[in-house]
Design a protein around this motif. Structure first.
Motif, short mmCIF file in Angstrom:
data_model
loop_
_atom_site.label_atom_id
_atom_site.label_comp_id
_atom_site.label_asym_id
_atom_site.label_seq_id
_atom_site.Cartn_x
_atom_site.Cartn_y
_atom_site.Cartn_z
N VAL A 50 -34.62 -11.81 -4.59
CA VAL A 50 -36.02 -12.12 -4.28
C VAL A 50 -36.19 -13.52 -3.72
O VAL A 50 -37.17 -13.81 -3.03
CB VAL A 50 -36.91 -11.93 -5.53
N THR A 51 -35.22 -14.40 -4.01
CA THR A 51 -35.30 -15.78 -3.51
C THR A 51 -33.90 -16.36 -3.40
O THR A 51 -32.99 -15.98 -4.15
CB THR A 51 -36.16 -16.66 -4.44
N ASP A 52 -33.74 -17.30 -2.47
CA ASP A 52 -32.50 -18.07 -2.37
C ASP A 52 -32.55 -19.33 -3.22
O ASP A 52 -31.53 -20.00 -3.40
CB ASP A 52 -32.23 -18.48 -0.92
N ASP A 53 -33.72 -19.67 -3.71
CA ASP A 53 -33.87 -20.90 -4.50
C ASP A 53 -33.10 -20.81 -5.81
O ASP A 53 -33.09 -19.76 -6.46
CB ASP A 53 -35.35 -21.16 -4.81
N LEU A 72 -38.53 -13.33 -0.40
CA LEU A 72 -39.29 -12.13 -0.04
C LEU A 72 -40.76 -12.37 -0.36
O LEU A 72 -41.08 -12.98 -1.38
CB LEU A 72 -38.78 -10.92 -0.82
N SER A 73 -41.62 -11.86 0.48
CA SER A 73 -43.04 -11.89 0.14
C SER A 73 -43.32 -10.84 -0.91
O SER A 73 -42.55 -9.88 -1.08
CB SER A 73 -43.89 -11.63 1.38
N ASN A 276 -31.41 -8.75 0.85
CA ASN A 276 -31.42 -10.18 0.58
C ASN A 276 -32.81 -10.78 0.71
O ASN A 276 -33.78 -10.08 1.03
CB ASN A 276 -30.37 -10.91 1.44
N ALA A 277 -32.92 -12.07 0.45
CA ALA A 277 -34.23 -12.72 0.39
C ALA A 277 -34.90 -12.85 1.75
O ALA A 277 -36.08 -13.20 1.83
CB ALA A 277 -34.10 -14.10 -0.26
N ILE A 287 -21.07 -8.99 1.10
CA ILE A 287 -20.88 -8.65 2.51
C ILE A 287 -22.16 -9.03 3.24
O ILE A 287 -23.13 -8.27 3.28
CB ILE A 287 -20.54 -7.16 2.70
N GLN A 288 -22.17 -10.22 3.80
CA GLN A 288 -23.40 -10.80 4.33
C GLN A 288 -23.53 -10.55 5.84
O GLN A 288 -23.56 -11.47 6.65
CB GLN A 288 -23.45 -12.29 3.98
#
Length: 391
Positions: A50-53, A72-73, A276-277, A287-288
């Motif tokens: 939901v977030t990279d933070d 994500l919103s 992902n976010a 696997i990005q």
């Protein structure tokens, strides 16, 4: 284990665990199998960052080193959950970064009370007030990362007093009556602790319901490949898990082996995919690369039409029953380039990193060690939660 769940878990939390996760989860897995039999595909469940933070900086974390963090919103997350429920699936793994930094998190849990959420958290922000909010939601199981003792934890997590904060998080979660799990990414620096009876007994005494082992995978800006387990160490861990399932009074979860001890990849099997976010649909968190993004079209249409995700399910098993990013990172880059997949790491150099990465052992390389416990054999074949997912 059952006695602990029955008498130490908040009754509403226990009900949601049994019904939302156990019963509805098993039904969703059956629907997933029926879709496959019809030649259709939609994952049995999603893992959503939901977030990279994050407030830590862990070794081998896929969100470190991003040029700009994403989130994500609320509308995107609600769309993912709503469209997944329409396919009869109600289980979601919520990841980050650190998901407790995502402001709309509890609003999502409360809105989708018919779902069950597994909250992957480093535990440092899980205080008594947060645990009480999770208890009131009742449909969330905190899965608290435990990466080592006082010395190892701070190095692994890139923080201070992480071990103490993690222990406190386990205490407040279990005291609130939550179905609480502990996860360990097993690597060279914490293997001894992972196998320690004293460590496992300490979790049981605290009221932890399940222990989820997964194997360290060298990804992200600080991949630290030297922490990867050797083949002998992977075999040692696998044997430990098989033995522990009949020895200790808590559930032992893994995501890498079937009931016969053969390696598996949840992404290649289609059990789960990761969003992902930034909204990109990746095969799994490590696997990005992606060709598809949430919001461009309905999820069902994406999974129906995505050649990248479809062909990956046949290409990876032809190479390995283990982790392709560990065993043959160069092949993975070639595969993603064939489909024009975007680098979704946020660092802009994932293909370059993988081409320079030396292969390491994964769970697919060892000799199969079958499950000896009948209930785990059954769970791995038929029951939703026994399948695990990713770690």
């Amino acid at each position: 284990m059952l006695k602990q769940l029955l008498f130490k878990t908040d009754k509403k939390c226990l009900y949601k665990f049994v019904y939302n996760l156990g019963i509805k989860g098993t039904l969703s897995f059956n629907r997933f199998q029926k879709r496959l039999n019809r030649g259709e595909f939609f994952p049995a469940f999603h893992f959503i960052s939901v977030t990279d933070d994050c407030n830590l900086n862990c070794q081998g974390c896929w969100v470190t080193g991003k040029k700009k963090n994403s989130r994500l919103s609320m509308e995107q997350l609600d769309q993912i959950i709503t469209e997944t429920k329409a396919q009869g699936s109600y289980f979601f793994g919520i990841l980050g970064g650190e998901p407790l930094l995502y402001k709309p998190l509890f609003e999502v849990f409360e809105k989708h009370r018919d779902c069950y959420f597994q909250l992957f958290t480093n535990g440092t922000l899980l205080d008594a007030a947060t645990a009480d909010r999770l208890r009131k939601c009742a449909n969330v199981s905190p899965l608290i990362s435990f990466e080592g003792d006082e010395q190892v934890a701070d190095i692994r997590r890139g923080g201070k007093q992480v071990y103490r904060k993690t222990q406190q998080a386990i205490d407040v979660a279990t005291q609130a009556g939550l179905v609480t799990g502990v996860a360990m990414s097993v690597c060279k620096s914490n293997l001894e602790l992972a196998l320690s009876p004293d460590f496992i007994h300490s979790l049981i005494q605290k009221g932890v319901s399940y222990l989820w082992y997964y194997i360290y995978r060298p990804v992200g800006e600080n991949a630290t490949a030297e922490l990867s387990l050797s083949l002998d160490e992977i075999q040692q861990l696998r044997q430990h898990m098989v033995d522990a399932r009949s020895k200790y009074k808590l559930m032992i979860i893994d995501a890498y082996w079937d009931e016969k001890g053969k390696g598996l990849c949840p992404a290649a099997s289609g059990l789960s995919h990761h969003i992902n976010a930034s909204g990109y649909i990746e095969p799994c968190p490590v696997i990005q690369f992606a060709t598809d993004r949430v919001g461009n079209q309905p999820l069902a249409d994406i999974y129906r039409d995505s050649a990248f995700l479809k062909d990956l399910k046949t290409a990876i098993p032809a190479k390995t029953s283990g982790c392709i990013i560990m065993e043959d990172p160069q092949w993975l880059v070639d595969f993603t380039e064939k489909y024009g997949a975007l680098d979704t790491s946020g660092r802009g150099n994932e293909a370059e990193r993988l081409r320079a990465m030396a292969p390491v052992c994964s769970h697919g390389a060892g000799e199969p060690i079958p499950e000896t416990s009948w209930i785990y054999r059954f769970a791995k074949k038929r029951a939703f939660f026994g399948l695990g997912a990713y770690g």
